[in-house]
Structure formats: C-alpha cells, structure tokens
Design an enzyme around this catalytic site. Structure first.
Site, PDB file in Angstrom:
ATOM      1  N   ASP A   1     -12.951  -4.773   4.062  1.00 49.81           N
ATOM      2  CA  ASP A   1     -11.610  -5.314   3.823  1.00 49.81           C
ATOM      3  C   ASP A   1     -10.545  -4.224   3.730  1.00 49.81           C
ATOM      4  O   ASP A   1      -9.467  -4.346   4.297  1.00 49.81           O
ATOM      5  CB  ASP A   1     -11.605  -6.152   2.536  1.00 49.81           C
ATOM      6  CG  ASP A   1     -12.355  -7.461   2.703  1.00 49.81           C
ATOM      7  OD1 ASP A   1     -12.556  -7.874   3.860  1.00 49.81           O
ATOM      8  OD2 ASP A   1     -12.737  -8.072   1.683  1.00 49.81           O
TER       9      ASP A   1
ATOM     10  N   ARG B   1       5.478 -10.088 -10.314  1.00 52.08           N
ATOM     11  CA  ARG B   1       4.797  -8.952  -9.712  1.00 52.08           C
ATOM     12  C   ARG B   1       5.800  -7.816  -9.599  1.00 52.08           C
ATOM     13  O   ARG B   1       6.809  -7.937  -8.878  1.00 52.08           O
ATOM     14  CB  ARG B   1       4.269  -9.313  -8.324  1.00 52.08           C
ATOM     15  CG  ARG B   1       3.487  -8.181  -7.656  1.00 52.08           C
ATOM     16  CD  ARG B   1       3.106  -8.537  -6.235  1.00 52.08           C
ATOM     17  NE  ARG B   1       2.291  -7.493  -5.630  1.00 52.08           N
ATOM     18  CZ  ARG B   1       1.972  -7.431  -4.334  1.00 52.08           C
ATOM     19  NH1 ARG B   1       2.404  -8.378  -3.508  1.00 52.08           N
ATOM     20  NH2 ARG B   1       1.228  -6.449  -3.864  1.00 52.08           N
TER      21      ARG B   1
ATOM     22  N   LYS C   1      -2.954  -9.183 -15.346  1.00 51.11           N
ATOM     23  CA  LYS C   1      -3.018 -10.208 -14.300  1.00 51.11           C
ATOM     24  C   LYS C   1      -2.510 -11.531 -14.860  1.00 51.11           C
ATOM     25  O   LYS C   1      -2.467 -11.733 -16.068  1.00 51.11           O
ATOM     26  CB  LYS C   1      -4.446 -10.354 -13.785  1.00 51.11           C
ATOM     27  CG  LYS C   1      -4.909  -9.150 -12.961  1.00 51.11           C
ATOM     28  CD  LYS C   1      -6.232  -9.425 -12.294  1.00 51.11           C
ATOM     29  CE  LYS C   1      -6.598  -8.301 -11.323  1.00 51.11           C
ATOM     30  NZ  LYS C   1      -5.695  -8.223 -10.170  1.00 51.11           N
TER      31      LYS C   1
ATOM     32  N   HIS D   1      -4.288   4.655 -12.099  1.00 53.12           N
ATOM     33  CA  HIS D   1      -2.919   4.573 -11.570  1.00 53.12           C
ATOM     34  C   HIS D   1      -1.876   4.977 -12.609  1.00 53.12           C
ATOM     35  O   HIS D   1      -1.047   5.863 -12.382  1.00 53.12           O
ATOM     36  CB  HIS D   1      -2.606   3.148 -11.099  1.00 53.12           C
ATOM     37  CG  HIS D   1      -3.551   2.595 -10.085  1.00 53.12           C
ATOM     38  ND1 HIS D   1      -4.170   3.372  -9.140  1.00 53.12           N
ATOM     39  CD2 HIS D   1      -3.985   1.326  -9.854  1.00 53.12           C
ATOM     40  CE1 HIS D   1      -4.943   2.603  -8.382  1.00 53.12           C
ATOM     41  NE2 HIS D   1      -4.848   1.372  -8.800  1.00 53.12           N
TER      42      HIS D   1
ATOM     43  N   LEU E   1      -0.519   7.172  -5.899  1.00 51.34           N
ATOM     44  CA  LEU E   1       0.136   8.461  -5.678  1.00 51.34           C
ATOM     45  C   LEU E   1       0.786   8.529  -4.297  1.00 51.34           C
ATOM     46  O   LEU E   1       1.572   9.441  -4.021  1.00 51.34           O
ATOM     47  CB  LEU E   1      -0.870   9.599  -5.850  1.00 51.34           C
ATOM     48  CG  LEU E   1      -1.413   9.770  -7.275  1.00 51.34           C
ATOM     49  CD1 LEU E   1      -2.429  10.901  -7.329  1.00 51.34           C
ATOM     50  CD2 LEU E   1      -0.287  10.027  -8.266  1.00 51.34           C
ATOM     51  N   GLY E   2       0.460   7.557  -3.440  1.00 51.91           N
ATOM     52  CA  GLY E   2       1.106   7.474  -2.135  1.00 51.91           C
ATOM     53  C   GLY E   2       2.265   6.501  -2.103  1.00 51.91           C
ATOM     54  O   GLY E   2       2.993   6.438  -1.110  1.00 51.91           O
TER      55      GLY E   2
END
Length: 825
Positions: free
Chosen positions: A69, A398, A393, A300, A239-240
């Site tokens: 995926d 969002r 969650k 993260h 980090l991207g």
C-alpha cells in the site's frame, strides 16, 4: 594513476578535463614561477573536474515491498518525482520493484501503478508523457526471496552498468516491509547485493523502529551488524512535510529577529498537534500493539519538538551539526511521569478490536487513541516552558501544526474596537508552522504582524492571498504574515530526493532513535495499565478532552462521572475508581493507582503542614528513604508551591551508614529529589550524623545519642507532626528489622541497627519515638508488597516478627497509603 577512471567514458572525461585545463596556458603571460603555479592550479582544477564527474554515474533504486500500500500510494510517485527532478543532470537510473509476489503478478501490479503516475502542474503534458514513458522503460519487477535472488539482481545491475559504459554511483534499497523482515533482507543485501567499493549504498528504513527502548536497541544492533551508520536512512515522513522541513531554515534565515525571542523569557508555550478525524478501523491489529503514543508522539511529534527546541548550529546546512544539536535536545528532555499525560479512547474502539481481532465480548482494550503530553526541557533556554504534544483519532477536525505562543506583557487601555488593525501590541503574538489540512487546507508559515516580517526563500515560498472570513487560532488571517509553498510537494518526494543527495539531517540516526526511546519508554510502561477516558468521537467530544496543566502535571479540565455500575458489555476497571477509602488494621486506608496515591499523600502532607504552622508556627516532618518515597518527593517539589517550606523542619527516619555523598545515602536521595528544588532554610534540615570523625556509625562517636538530643531540643515532647514510613517485604519499617535487638521497645529514641541487606549498618528512629508522632503515614507500593500486606492485615501487634505491626501512635493517627497492586495484587 587515476584508479577511479574506468572504461571509455572515464578516459574521455579525463581527456576532456585535461584539455580544459591546458587551454588556460595560452591566456596568461609568462612568469618565472608561473609554470609551477599553473601546474598546481591545473591539477587542482583537474581534480575538481573529476570529482564533479565522480558525482555522476548509474544509480539503482530497489524498492522492497513494491506492491504494498505505501509503495503504491506514495513511493512510486516519489521515485518518479526524483526522476523528473534529476533527468538530464548527468545521472542514469534504473528502478527495481521487488517483493515476494510472483513475477507475473508483480509485473501486472507494477504496470498499473506506473500508469497512474502524474506530473506536477508546471510540467507540460507532452513533456510529462515523454518522461513517464522513460520512467516506465527504466522500471522492472523482481521477485526477491532467497540470497540467490539478491545475487542475481546484483549481477543484472552490474551488466546494465557495463552495457551503458558508465561507472556505478550507488544503490538505494528502500525497505517498505514490516520490521520483522529487516534482518533477513539486510543479511542478503550485505552478502550478495552490495555495490562495488567505489559506489555508495543507502538503505532506507520505515517505522516502527521498535516498540520500546530494548526492542529498538535490538533492531539497531542487528542492522548495525550489516550496515554502517552513514548507510542507514530511517524515515519519519513528517520531516518531509513542507512546513516541518521549513522550521530550521526559517530559524536560520530569521536569526537576527529570533535571537532575543526564542527562549524562556519570551515564549509562553509550544504546542505540537496532530488531529485526525478517521478512526483505527481496519488497523486495530497494528493499533493494539502501538497505540497513539508509539504511532505518533514518540516519533513525528517528538522529532518536530526537537527542531523547535534544539540550539541552532552556526552552520544550519551542516547535516552533522544539525544531528548533533538534535541529540543534545533529546538529552535535555526532562523525564516523563504518569502525571505528565492524559489518555483517551473513542468509544467504538473496543468493539472494533473485538470484531477485527475476534476477541471475547467481555474484552475491553486499554489502548489509547488520544493522548496529551506535557514535556519540559532541562536547559537554560527552555527552563519552565511547557511543550504540549497532542494527537488523537476520531477528533473534530483533521489538522497538524506547531504553534509557538509568545508572552504578552502589553496592556491596552482602549477597547478592542479601537485597536489599530493587526498591529496592536495586545494581540496574541505567535509563530505557526501549519503542517496542513484544517481551515487553511495547505502548508503555511504564519507570523503575527506584531512580531516581525519574516524572511522565507522567495523561489519556493510566496505570500498567501487574503481570505476574508478565515480565522486561525482565534484571529483573522490578516493578523499574520502568511506564506505558503509555491508548489506543494508530497513528503515522500522530498525525502527521496534528500536520500539521493545524501542529506542525513532529514532522517533519524541510531543515537537519536535510542535517545527518543529512553525518553518515552518509562512513561509507556507506567501507563500500560491505565484506563483511558472514553469519548464519543467527532464534534460530540465537546470539552471532554480539554486538559490543563499545573507545574509538571496534566489533568482533564472536565471531570468525567465515574461508572460505578457497568453498562451492558462492559466490565468495571480498578482505574474507574480514583481513590478508595477503607480500613486496614483498624486504621484509615487510602488506596489508588500510584499517581493518584502520591498526589493524595502529597496533598495530605501539605494540609498537615499548613495546620501545624497555623497552630505552632512550625512543622516537623520525618521522612523515610528508599525508592518508594522518590515520587512523593518529586511531587512535593514540583506541584505544591503553597507548601510552608520556610517553617518546615526535615528529619530522617533512618539512614544507611555511608558517607552523605554516597548514592546509597537516604539524605543524598532527599537532596536530589526534594531539597535542591525547594527553599528550606539549611538550619531546618537535620541529617542523621552517621559520618563523624571520618568513621561510619561508630558507637564511641555517639551519633545516635546526638540525634536524639537534637530531637529533644527542637521537637516538643519528641512528637513529630508527621512521620512517613514504608513497609518492606519482610515487614520491616524504618531500619527496624525482624528480631532487631534494639529500637522495637525501651527508652532509646535513636538506635544503631543491623540490616540483612547491604549496606548492613543503619541508624533509625526507634518504634517508641515513632509512636509519639501526631500522625504516621505508611506508604506501600508495588506488587511485591502484596504478600506482606495480606499477612500484616491478619496479625496483631508482633513487632519482633513484623516491626511494622508495632506502629500504633500513642495519641496520634495512623493512615495507610497503599496502591492497588500492593492492596489487590
């Protein structure tokens, strides 16, 4: 002479470079030393030319798990973007999709993925079609199962490079596979598919990188046996993200404006937030193992925190300097406690787990799907500044962002209606790195207009156009200098480019990974049996998940009613009952989970102190040593600012016969965890005199008698206001052990005793002196105490066998504080 020049292409390059340098001979006048100087310059230029050529060559990218995926959704598109960016710049590429799938099935999946690739909007359709066709021609599928398969792949790459007449620049192996497969794949690459000695190897690893410190260390050791540290690129795709990747460049480009602001004197708090509206349906097998903290916060959000908190290197473009400063930021993180966190779980989660994992109807998961964590840094720049990490969650929106909120010391006499636009000093002052989604819908950097106009790279960031009616963090967008990327890019595309260019600062080193797990593992272990607060999900959450902080503790703002009678399909949990009151040995018993128990005991001690100071002007507190009271000392030090320390005398219940600087010293523990954090007059602190005349607990030095005389002189009737005791697994208390010849009765107030445990020699208050106290609190914690707690509950007063059973204040009160594990097992 030039071992790195190989094949016809290499010779041609050498001739071309040499010719370029020789041409300079005809452009300069003669000079006695000119020929020598020019020869040196010629070889320097030649070397530079060859080094530039050395950067070019054939690069093979092998995507492991190419039909999964993640690969289908992000990685193939990222590799295509790499080709778009680098095509025509001198490198040749080949892309190899690899998996366990059969060649026929794999090639079929790969063909569909390649057909779905797209170009950025600024690439013309014809050019896009041409590049896409080239990329498809360069991509092929391999089934990789055995070491022989990896060897065959290596030979295919070598043959391809030889046909092209190029040298091999390097190989990238992207592990888009579960971590349990890492070791076998790494072994096969190392033994059968490494490039030659003149080419580089880059191995890209996806999280999770372990479940806790030990598992992360084990995985790192395994991988370290096959690869060098500089060869490994651990991906945290956040980090991207463009806004996250801009944090360090923003700090660097705005050094002058930020130098005086980026510290504890001006920053009120930092918020690092990632909210999701989706739930864990379909992923409960992963989520049951990891939960929200391991899934999001440990990686993260912690990585983002370090980018904000780290010291900015003088050269922010140096990967080594950035990574070193990040490691220092990790090492400055103050240890977390259970009180540093609040946990939640959306109500449908346990039902989803029961359905997907086929659990019994009575199963209730304790896995958190929401967490708020309070973090502090122990360094001069950030001392006292709260860093709030929050993720969950099934929330109401969002959105992801990093918000640095500055202190505002301004007061405006006029009403808000009279403030001048967005420039009033009374407006909130903040810098926000907006990761994406939410009201804004795209990455952005926002700076309050009352701070400064920031500098961002003009080629890649642009000022946002006004959007009337849009409000962010309670203010209209017009209150901010707002910038967004000229071209939005996917995080994986950015990271794949940085892997290709060898930019290690965008990835997680082994040192930083283990430092992160050192920080998070104790909290995760402490929360393992914590029942999270249930929340309905979405907008219905209301204020149920709002939390607030005081000192180093977090707590939900809205109290949730306890469920004393379980509903259908649910079972009562011990954590549902915060603090229970009962009787133990005919004395009051307070029982709770450790965090609540310590908080309750600390509050009771503070109340006793305030009462004693009101009545007598001072408070005499005698404290036991050992590990059990450490959390209590920390709680008193950080969460009880109204405690009357200036009027408190601190005494020791017992002491080991070691020097006061020895780590085994009870006084040293008291100093470390309490005294250095509070303001107790030094003359109100009374350590036991175990170290006199350079000797330890020598009878002839009369240390015990001296301590007894000091107590008699300062403590009225020798009655402490409160004595804190513990209980050992053998029933000892203080340093009074079973069958002790002294201290269990008689008239001595302070005695020397022998312990069955090292160090054997001790000094202790006697049982008769302890029983003079106005109040005695006995703290009992941990499952190992369950057996003795049960035994002592059934016996009468038998201090020779169980010294704790002899604790019965003559005219005071005895209160037992026992956590659930000691009380219930």
């Amino acid at each position: 002479m030039f071992p790195f020049v190989r094949g016809a292409g290499g010779v041609a390059a050498l001739i071309q470079c040499y010719t370029c340098c020789r041409m300079g001979l005809y452009r300069h006048p003669g000079h006695p030393d000119f020929r020598k100087m020019l020869t040196v310059a010629m070889w320097v230029a030649l070397l530079g030319c060859l080094q530039a050529r050395e950067l070019q060559g054939h690069v093979s990218v092998i995507l492991l798990g190419a039909t999964g995926d993640l690969a289908k959704k992000y990685l193939w598109q990222g590799l295509f973007q790499l080709y778009l960016d680098e095509a025509g710049k001198g490198h040749h590429f080949s892309f190899h999709g690899a998996a366990l799938t059969t060649p026929e099935q794999g090639q079929e999946v790969l063909a569909k993925v390649l057909e779905s690739l797209s170009c950025p909007k600024d690439v013309a359709p014809d050019r896009c079609a041409e590049l896409k066709d080239q990329f498809q021609q360069l991509s092929q599928y391999h089934q990789l199962k055995t070491t022989e398969d990896y060897l065959a792949l290596s030979k295919d790459i070598e043959a391809l490079v030889q046909r092209e007449g190029l040298r091999e620049a390097g190989r990238i192996f992207y592990f888009s596979v579960p971590p349990f497969a890492y070791a076998d794949i790494a072994r096969s690459i190392n033994s059968s598919c490494r490039p030659g000695p003149d080419a580089w190897l880059r191995v890209v690893l996806e999280k999770p990188f372990g479940h806790d410190y030990l598992s992360a260390q084990q995985l790192a050791t395994e991988l370290g046996s096959f690869f060098q540290e500089e060869e490994m690129y651990r991906v945290d795709h956040y980090l991207g993200k463009q806004a996250v990747a801009q944090i360090l460049p923003f700090r660097d480009q705005n050094r002058e404006a930020l130098d005086g602001l980026w510290n504890r004197h001006h920053v009120e708090r930092v918020e690092v937030v990632l909210k999701e509206t989706v739930d864990a349906e379909g992923r409960t097998s992963f989520y049951e193992e990891y939960g929200v903290i391991r899934d999001v916060l440990q990686n993260h959000l912690t990585e983002i925190l370090t980018l904000v908190a780290m010291e900015l290197p003088h050269n922010a473009s140096s990967s080594a300097a950035v990574l070193q400063h990040k490691l220092q930021a990790f090492q400055a993180l103050r240890g977390l406690r259970r009180g540093s966190a609040v946990l939640g779980q959306y109500q449908a989660y346990s039902e989803q787990v029961r359905r997907e994992l086929r659990k019994p109807d009575s199963f209730q998961s304790l896995t958190p799907t929401f967490a708020g964590i309070l973090v502090h840094m122990d360094n001069l720049r950030w001392e006292g500044v709260p860093f709030i990490l929050m993720s969950g969650k099934a929330l109401d929106e969002r959105v992801g962002y990093v918000r640095v909120l500055f202190k505002n010391r301004a007061f405006c006499a006029q009403s808000e209606q009279q403030w001048v636009g967005a420039r009033s000093r009374c407006l909130p002052q903040q810098i926000v790195f907006y990761v994406g989604h939410g009201e804004l819908g795209s990455p952005a950097v926002l700076v309050s207009r009352t701070l400064f106009r920031p500098t961002l790279p003009s080629g890649s960031w642009k000022e946002l156009e006004g959007r009337p009616g849009l409000r962010l963090f309670g203010r209209p967008l017009s209150d901010f200098y707002a910038y967004s990327p000229v071209r939005e890019q996917d995080a994986y595309s950015i990271l794949i480019s940085r892997i290709f260019h060898g930019r290690k600062d965008s990835f997680i080193t082994t040192e930083n990974l283990l430092a992160s797990w050192v920080f998070w593992t104790p909290l995760l272990e402490g929360l393992a049996r914590e029942a999270p607060r249930l929340y309905p999900g979405g907008a219905e959450n209301g204020h149920l998940l709002d939390f607030e902080f005081s000192g180093s503790r977090l707590a939900f703002s809205v109290q949730q009613p306890e469920q004393l009678v379980p509903g259908p399909g649910s079972a009562p949990l011990p954590r549902d009952f915060q603090v229970l009151g009962a009787k133990y040995r005919d004395s009051p018993l307070v029982t709770a989970w450790p965090e609540e128990l310590i908080a309750k005991l600390a509050s009771d001690i503070e109340a006793a102190a305030a009462k004693a100071v009101r009545r007598f002007g001072q408070f005499h507190l005698a404290l036991s040593g050992g590990s059990s009271p450490v959390a209590l000392f920390q709680q008193l030090a950080t969460g009880h600012y109204a405690f009357p320390w200036a009027h408190t005398h601190l005494w020791l219940v017992d002491e080991r016969c070691v020097p006061p600087w020895d780590p085994e010293s009870n006084f040293q523990g008291l100093q470390t965890h309490l005294l250095q954090h509070v303001r107790v007059p030094h003359y109100n602190v009374h350590p036991m005199p175990v170290h006199l005349r350079r000797r330890l607990c020598a009878e002839e030095d009369r240390g015990a008698q001296a301590y007894a005389e000091e107590i008699s002189a300062l403590v009225t009737n020798g009655s402490f206001d409160l004595v804190l005791l513990g209980m050992g697994t053998d029933g000892h208390t203080a340093s009074l052990f079973p069958q002790s010849p002294t201290g269990l009765d008689g008239e001595q107030l302070v005695v020397l005793t022998e312990s069955p445990f090292r160090p054997h020699h001790r000094m202790s208050l006697s049982l008769p002196l302890i029983n003079r106290a106005r109040e005695v609190a006995v703290l009992v914690m941990g499952r190992p105490k369950r057996e003795i707690a049960t035994l002592v509950s059934r016996v009468g007063r038998q201090p020779k066998k169980w010294p704790i059973s002899g604790v019965r204040p003559d005219s005071g009160q005895l209160v037992w504080y026992m956590d659930y594990e000691a009380f219930l097992g």
